[in-house]
Design a protein around this motif. Structure first.
Motif, PDB file in Angstrom:
ATOM      1  N   UNK A  22       0.840  -1.205   0.000  1.00 41.22           N
ATOM      2  CA  UNK A  22       0.000   0.000   0.000  1.00 41.22           C
ATOM      3  C   UNK A  22       0.880   1.262   0.000  1.00 41.22           C
ATOM      4  N   UNK A  23       2.009   1.197   0.685  1.00 41.32           N
ATOM      5  CA  UNK A  23       2.954   2.326   0.632  1.00 41.32           C
ATOM      6  C   UNK A  23       3.467   2.500  -0.800  1.00 41.32           C
ATOM      7  N   UNK A  24       3.808   1.379  -1.448  1.00 37.31           N
ATOM      8  CA  UNK A  24       4.308   1.457  -2.838  1.00 37.31           C
ATOM      9  C   UNK A  24       3.246   2.034  -3.776  1.00 37.31           C
ATOM     10  N   UNK A  25       1.970   1.772  -3.457  1.00 36.07           N
ATOM     11  CA  UNK A  25       0.893   2.245  -4.335  1.00 36.07           C
ATOM     12  C   UNK A  25       0.605   3.737  -4.163  1.00 36.07           C
ATOM     13  N   UNK A  26       1.295   4.392  -3.194  1.00 36.68           N
ATOM     14  CA  UNK A  26       1.215   5.861  -3.140  1.00 36.68           C
ATOM     15  C   UNK A  26       0.449   6.433  -1.964  1.00 36.68           C
ATOM     16  N   UNK A  27       0.202   5.636  -0.915  1.00 39.95           N
ATOM     17  CA  UNK A  27      -0.469   6.201   0.263  1.00 39.95           C
ATOM     18  C   UNK A  27       0.400   7.299   0.872  1.00 39.95           C
ATOM     19  N   UNK A  28      -0.263   8.257   1.537  1.00 44.08           N
ATOM     20  CA  UNK A  28       0.498   9.353   2.169  1.00 44.08           C
ATOM     21  C   UNK A  28       1.345   8.785   3.313  1.00 44.08           C
ATOM     22  N   UNK A  29       0.733   7.958   4.135  1.00 42.61           N
ATOM     23  CA  UNK A  29       1.534   7.166   5.059  1.00 42.61           C
ATOM     24  C   UNK A  29       0.782   5.911   5.470  1.00 42.61           C
ATOM     25  N   UNK A  30       1.544   4.897   5.822  1.00 43.39           N
ATOM     26  CA  UNK A  30       0.988   3.602   6.205  1.00 43.39           C
ATOM     27  C   UNK A  30       1.657   3.199   7.512  1.00 43.39           C
ATOM     28  N   UNK A  31       0.810   2.915   8.511  1.00 45.49           N
ATOM     29  CA  UNK A  31       1.339   2.523   9.815  1.00 45.49           C
ATOM     30  C   UNK A  31       0.842   1.108  10.111  1.00 45.49           C
ATOM     31  N   UNK A  32       1.763   0.169  10.165  1.00 46.65           N
ATOM     32  CA  UNK A  32       1.413  -1.214  10.489  1.00 46.65           C
ATOM     33  C   UNK A  32       1.644  -1.473  11.963  1.00 46.65           C
ATOM     34  N   UNK A  33       0.602  -1.922  12.661  1.00 43.79           N
ATOM     35  CA  UNK A  33       0.772  -2.253  14.082  1.00 43.79           C
ATOM     36  C   UNK A  33       0.443  -3.716  14.306  1.00 43.79           C
ATOM     37  N   UNK A  34       1.062  -4.298  15.327  1.00 43.02           N
ATOM     38  CA  UNK A  34       0.810  -5.709  15.629  1.00 43.02           C
ATOM     39  C   UNK A  34       1.142  -5.928  17.102  1.00 43.02           C
ATOM     40  N   UNK A  35       0.344  -6.770  17.753  1.00 42.39           N
ATOM     41  CA  UNK A  35       0.615  -7.043  19.170  1.00 42.39           C
ATOM     42  C   UNK A  35       1.870  -7.890  19.342  1.00 42.39           C
ATOM     43  N   UNK A  36       2.323  -8.531  18.277  1.00 42.41           N
ATOM     44  CA  UNK A  36       3.505  -9.394  18.376  1.00 42.41           C
ATOM     45  C   UNK A  36       4.772  -8.604  18.038  1.00 42.41           C
ATOM     46  N   UNK A  37       5.645  -8.508  19.035  1.00 40.79           N
ATOM     47  CA  UNK A  37       6.917  -7.824  18.812  1.00 40.79           C
ATOM     48  C   UNK A  37       7.736  -8.562  17.744  1.00 40.79           C
ATOM     49  N   UNK A  38       7.669  -9.916  17.780  1.00 36.19           N
ATOM     50  CA  UNK A  38       8.433 -10.711  16.816  1.00 36.19           C
ATOM     51  C   UNK A  38       7.992 -10.437  15.375  1.00 36.19           C
ATOM     52  N   UNK A  39       6.669 -10.335  15.164  1.00 43.47           N
ATOM     53  CA  UNK A  39       6.156 -10.047  13.815  1.00 43.47           C
ATOM     54  C   UNK A  39       6.640  -8.672  13.355  1.00 43.47           C
ATOM     55  N   UNK A  40       6.566  -7.704  14.272  1.00 46.58           N
ATOM     56  CA  UNK A  40       6.950  -6.335  13.891  1.00 46.58           C
ATOM     57  C   UNK A  40       8.451  -6.259  13.575  1.00 46.58           C
ATOM     58  N   UNK A  41       9.251  -6.976  14.349  1.00 45.54           N
ATOM     59  CA  UNK A  41      10.689  -7.003  14.047  1.00 45.54           C
ATOM     60  C   UNK A  41      10.929  -7.546  12.639  1.00 45.54           C
ATOM     61  N   UNK A  42      10.198  -8.623  12.293  1.00 48.80           N
ATOM     62  CA  UNK A  42      10.339  -9.203  10.939  1.00 48.80           C
ATOM     63  C   UNK A  42       9.881  -8.199   9.884  1.00 48.80           C
ATOM     64  N   UNK A  43       8.744  -7.542  10.147  1.00 47.84           N
ATOM     65  CA  UNK A  43       8.219  -6.567   9.170  1.00 47.84           C
ATOM     66  C   UNK A  43       9.258  -5.466   8.939  1.00 47.84           C
ATOM     67  N   UNK A  44       9.853  -4.991  10.033  1.00 46.68           N
ATOM     68  CA  UNK A  44      10.855  -3.921   9.892  1.00 46.68           C
ATOM     69  C   UNK A  44      12.055  -4.395   9.080  1.00 46.68           C
TER      70      UNK A  44
END
Ligand code: SAM
Length: 245
Positions: free
Chosen positions: A66-88
Motif C-alpha cells: 500500500x505504501x508502494x501504491x502511493x499512500x500518504x503514510x501507512x502505519x502497520x501495528x501488531x501485538x507481536x513484537x516478533x512479527x513487527x521485528x520481521x516486518x521492519x
C-alpha cells in the motif's frame, strides 16, 4: 497520536512459529496471496494521498504494498513484537512505519482515511470495543476493510478438511465464543462469531456496510493447488468494507 509502549509478547511471538507462518504465507498458493490480499486491495481502492492504519500487520507485506501504491503514510501495528521485528527487517519505505501495539494503545480521533485488518478479527476477544476504537480513529467518510477466517470455519477450527472429507462439519455455529485450537504446531485461541453477529456489530457502531466478500478461487487456481481446491469447496475467508458516515 500516541502508541503505548511495545506490548508484551503474544502467541504469535514464538520464533519457530513465525518461521513456519512465513513459509506458509509466502507460498505461491497461500490463501493470503491468492485470496486475501487481492480482495483487501480491491476493497480498499485507490490509496494515493491516504493515511492508512494496518492493524495486525504480521510480516508487513500488505502495508508495504500500500505504501508502494502511493499512500500518504501507512502505519502497520501488531501485538507481536516478533512479527513487527520481521516486518521492519523485510520492508523499508519512506511512507511506511511499524509499531508493536494493539489498537487500544492508540490515542486521538479522526486520524485515518482507511483502517485495514487482514485475517485478525477472529483473534480479537471484544469486537464491540475494537470497533469503537476503529470508529474513533477513522475520519468521517473513512473506511474499515477487514478479513477474517470464515465463520463456518471458526465454528469448528480443529477441523482440518480435505474437500471430499465426509467428516468435515460445521458445528456449534450459534455457540459463539472462544475456541482453542492448534495452528502450524502452536496453540491458539480464536473467537467464533456468527456472520450476523459480525454484521450487526458493525451496524451498532454506526458503520455502514459497503461490501461483503467471500473470495473464491478461480477454476485455473483450483487446478494447480490442493489448498485452492479446499478453498473452493469450503469458504476460507470473510471480507468486509464498512464506512464511517
Ligand atoms: C493470521 S496473522 C495475519 C497477519 C497479517 N495481517 C497477514 O494478513 O498476513 C494475525 C496477526 O494478528 C496479530 N494480532 C492478533 N491479535 C492482535 C491484536 N489484538 N492487536 C494487534 N495485532 C493482533 C498477530 O500477532 C498476527 O501477527
Amino acid at each position: 497520536m500516541v502508541a503505548s509502549a511495545d506490548s508484551a509478547g503474544s502467541s504469535f511471538d514464538s520464533i519457530s512459529f513465525i518461521r513456519r507462518f512465513a513459509n506458509r504465507r509466502h507460498a505461491l498458493d497461500s490463501v493470503n496471496r491468492r485470496l486475501d490480499e487481492p480482495t483487501i486491495l480491491e476493497l480498499v481502492g485507490p490509496v494515493q494521498g491516504r493515511r492508512v492504519l494496518d492493524v495486525g500487520r504480521g510480516l508487513g507485506n500488505l502495508a508495504a504494498r500500500i505504501a508502494e501504491l502511493g499512500a500518504e503514510d501507512v502505519w502497520g501495528i501488531d501485538s507481536s513484537y516478533g512479527m513487527i521485528e520481521k516486518a521492519r527487517s523485510n520492508f523499508s519505505h519512506p511512507q511506511l512505519s511499524f509499531s508493536s501495539t494493539t489498537i487500544d494503545g492508540l490515542a486521538g480521533e479522526n486520524l485515518f482515511d482507511t483502517i485495514i485488518s487482514s485475517m485478525v478479527m477472529h483473534f480479537i476477544p471484544e469486537l464491540p470495543s475494537f470497533l469503537k476504537t476503529v470508529v474513533r480513529l477513522l475520519k468521517p467518510g473513512g473506511s474499515l476493510v477487514f478479513s477474517q477466517r470464515h465463520p463456518i470455519r471458526t465454528s469448528n477450527p480443529n477441523c482440518r478438511p480435505a474437500p471430499s472429507d465426509p467428516n468435515w462439519v460445521v458445528t456449534k455455529y450459534f455457540d459463539e465464543g472462544p475456541r482453542d485450537y492448534t495452528w502450524l504446531g502452536q496453540p491458539f485461541r480464536l473467537y467464533h462469531r456468527a456472520l450476523s453477529t459480525i454484521l450487526q456489530a458493525l451496524a451498532k457502531e454506526g458503520l455502514l456496510v459497503d461490501a461483503v466478500v467471500e473470495p473464491a478461487p478461480c477454476l485455473a487456481d483450483v487446478e494447480s493447488s490442493a489448498i485452492m481446491v479446499e478453498a473452493r469447496a469450503i469458504p476460507m475467508i470473510l471480507a468486509c468494507k464498512a464506512i464511517k458516515p
